[in-house]
Structure formats: structure tokens, C-alpha cells
Design an enzyme around this catalytic site. Structure first.
Site, PDB file in Angstrom:
ATOM      1  CG  ASP A 130      -7.825  -4.552   6.872  1.00 54.44           C
ATOM      2  OD1 ASP A 130      -8.750  -4.933   6.147  1.00 54.44           O
ATOM      3  OD2 ASP A 130      -6.617  -4.685   6.580  1.00 54.44           O
ATOM      4  CE  LYS A 152      -8.635 -10.398   4.577  1.00 53.55           C
ATOM      5  NZ  LYS A 152      -7.395 -10.581   3.814  1.00 53.55           N
ATOM      6  CG  MET A 263      -0.666 -11.708  12.210  1.00 55.21           C
ATOM      7  SD  MET A 263      -1.009 -11.752  10.427  1.00 55.21           S
ATOM      8  CE  MET A 263       0.672 -11.743   9.777  1.00 55.21           C
TER       9      MET A 263
END
Length: 353
Positions: A130, A152, A263
Site C-alpha cells: 500500500d 490507494k 482518514m
């Protein structure tokens, strides 16, 4: 590898198949050798040219990994006669079916990778990693592995989750040891549960190596404890990638303690307004820790009521961890001033003793 032999810039013949010799080839290359992977027959031919004086770059070392035992004895005899070092190393075993290991890489600091995670990487044939996984030493940790970037960014999934799961399963079904390397912990907003289920459905053995979650470690990097005696005896970790419902906001205020948001940069104005709407004091301290454990780490301290006007100036960006609660006041580097009386931006340099 015999450490008494300096291989820098010298040629080494590794005898075996690419799969069996992958880690061995990578290790000798890391030691500075010019490595040529050959079959046993080609190695015999190469030493024949050395004996005839027609090989311009005779090898300093022959490494036997696999092949017919009779040819190994022939090669060893040729190498001895030519005064070329000859060693035997164990190659990677052929597996009828591979396996998948989900590895939590922690918040990005290579020192926070677990021993179990390092061990899984050392045995990996394929690593799917990642964006937030520790990448600096991946080639060293997983020598010779195939690396696949499936990272991502917020709002952009270059490799969809379903495709990531298919890649993991497909490589494992070919007999590979697959490591799915993630930032933080695989089971803390890392979609690790979905990947485990995908492996189980395909009949692929899967294990999970926990990682140091950024929900606790990144606040700690800024000197903020998520719990503190007589201040907070509970903490709630939530994902802020989508706006919260009114019911969720009411529960967060009602729970008390510390709120840790992952996030959540893009939804922070909505969160701050909603918490106040459901009764949270406007002077409740709030900290934003960006890029935890990197040299660009930055901590912004403000309050629930003061954060929204500050965002245009500070412009925080992901990855960031948001901490809301009285624990922000007891940060190790706090100078005693209350969060409601000032807006404070600190970089990692400011936090140095």
C-alpha cells in the site's frame, strides 16, 4: 554466502531455476556481485571456456542451488581445478499451493515493523504493498520478491479492492508465498477482513501479522496519550472518510473520553460542527497530526470550535490523525497554555529536546 570472499564487481554463477534461486540471486547482487543465473549444463560450458582461456570474465564463485546431483559433482570438480570457489545453498522449496500473509507495517517508520512481519517478508515471493506501508527497506526485507504497488490515495483507487484480492489469490494458487503489506494494522480500517475472507473462499491458507496502528502511535509521536489518568479512561477510533450521521455524532459526544479520527481531514468541518451541535464544548482541544513519524511530521493544536476557520491557513493533508479530547492538553510538549487561547502549529523540529 561466505563473507570472507569479496564479491564486489566480480562474477558469480548461480546454478538453478529462477524460482528456487530467487532469494539467493538477490542476496549476492546486494553484496555487489555480478550474478548470472544459469542451468547446470550452461555452467559446465562456462567453466569449459574458462579452462580454455576464452572467457573474458571468469567467475569468482559458483553457487549450486538445484539440478542433477551428477552435474553438481562435475561442476565442483571443475571449479576446484580452476581455483574457483564452489558453494551449495538451499533453494526455495516448490509448493503445490502457496499462502497469503497480511502484514501490518505500522505507521511508516521502519523501526516499528514487527519481527514477525520482517520474517514473513524475508520468505515472500510476491509483495502487494500500500501507499502507507513502509517502503524504504522493502527490497532488503524481501530480497528478489516481485513487488506490486496496489496503493490507494484518497478518492482514487488505482487498483480496486476486488482486483487486489484476485491478485493475492492468483499468486498464491500458483504456489507463491504472498505478503499483503499494509500501513498500520490490517484489521484497523485496512480491509484486512475482506482479504482474509477472499483467501478462505479460494481455499488459500492465510495468516495475519498485526501491526502498530496509527490510531495510537501517531498521537504518541506528537506526545499525546490517548488515555490519561483522571483525564480520559476510554478512546474511540473512528473512520472519517464519509460524513457522520446525527446519531453517530450524538453517540460520540455521549461516550466522552478521547476521539481518534483516521482518514478524516476532508470531513473535519462537518465533524467539528456536528459535535458542537450535539453538546461538545467549543473549547474542547483538537489536534491534527500529519505525516506521523516522517521528517515532515506536523502537529496542529486548536479546539473543536476553532479548527474550521484555521483549516484554510493550515491546509492539512492526508495522511493525518485527528485527536479530540482533554488528553491534547497533557501532551508531553505542551507549554501549559490552553488550546482555546491559541492555535499552535508545531513541526517535528519544534518537538526536539
Amino acid at each position: 554466502m561466505d563473507v570472507s570472499l569479496d564479491l564486489s564487481g566480480r562474477h558469480a554463477l548461480v546454478v538453478g531455476t529462477a524460482r528456487a534461486a530467487r532469494r539467493i540471486v538477490a542476496r549476492y547482487r546486494a553484496g555487489g556481485a555480478v550474478v548470472v543465473l544459469v542451468s547446470a549444463g550452461d555452467a559446465c560450458a562456462r567453466l569449459g571456456r574458462v579452462a580454455a582461456g576464452t572467457d573474458a570474465t571468469p567467475p569468482a564463485l559458483v553457487v549450486w542451488v538445484d539440478g542433477r546431483q551428477a552435474l553438481r559433482e562435475v561442476l565442483a570438480e571443475h571449479a576446484s581445478r580452476l581455483r574457483i570457489w564452489f558453494v551449495t545453498e538451499q533453494g526455495a522449496p516448490e509448493l503445490p499451493r502457496g499462502q497469503v500473509t497480511l502484514v501490518g507495517g505500522g505507521p511508516g517508520d521502519t523501526d516499528l515493523m514487527t519481527v514477525a512481519g520482517r520474517r514473513a517478508l524475508a520468505e515472500a515471493d510476491v509483495v502487494l504493498f500500500d501507499r502507507l506501508a513502509p517502503q524504504e527497506l522493502m527490497a532488503q526485507w524481501a530480497p528478489g520478491a516481485e513487488f506490486i504497488d496496489v496503493g490507494k490515495t484518497p478518492g482514487h483507487h488505482a487498483v480496486p479492492q476486488g482486483e487486489i484480492e484476485s491478485l493475492m489469490v492468483d499468486h498464491a494458487l500458483r504456489g507463491n508465498r504472498v505478503v499483503r503489506l499494509k500501513g498500520g494494522d490490517p484489521f484497523v480500517f485496512g480491509r484486512g477482513g475482506e482479504e482474509v475472507l477472499a483467501c478462505r473462499r479460494a481455499g488459500v491458507p492465510v495468516t495475519v501479522v498485526p501491526g502498530v496502528t496509527s490510531a495510537i502511535s501517531v498521537p504518541a509521536a506528537a506526545g499525546i496519550p490517548v488515555t490519561h489518568r483522571d483525564v480520559s479512561r476510554a478512546f474511540t477510533v473512528i473512520s472519517g472518510h464519509t460524513p457522520f450521521t446525527e446519531e453517530e455524532l450524538a453517540h460520540l459526544v455521549g461516550l466522552g473520553g478521547t476521539i481518534v479520527v483516521l482518514m478524516g481531514v476532508n470531513t473535519l468541518p462537518h465533524l467539528a460542527a456536528g459535535l458542537q451541535r450535539h453538546g461538545m464544548a467549543t473549547d474542547m482541544p483538537l489536534a491534527i497530526i500529519e505525516r506521523g513519524y516522517s521528517i515532515a511530521q506536523r502537529t496542529t493544536v486548536t479546539s473543536v470550535g476553532g479548527v474550521t476557520p484555521l483549516l484554510a491557513t493550515v491546509a492539512p493533508r492526508s495522511p493525518a490523525v485527528i485527536v479530540i479530547g482533554e488528553v491534547v492538553r497533557v501532551a508531553a510538549w505542551d507549554d501549559g497554555r490552553n488550546a482555546e487561547s491559541h492555535d499552535l502549529v508545531r513541526t517535528i523540529a519544534d518537538l526536539a529536546p
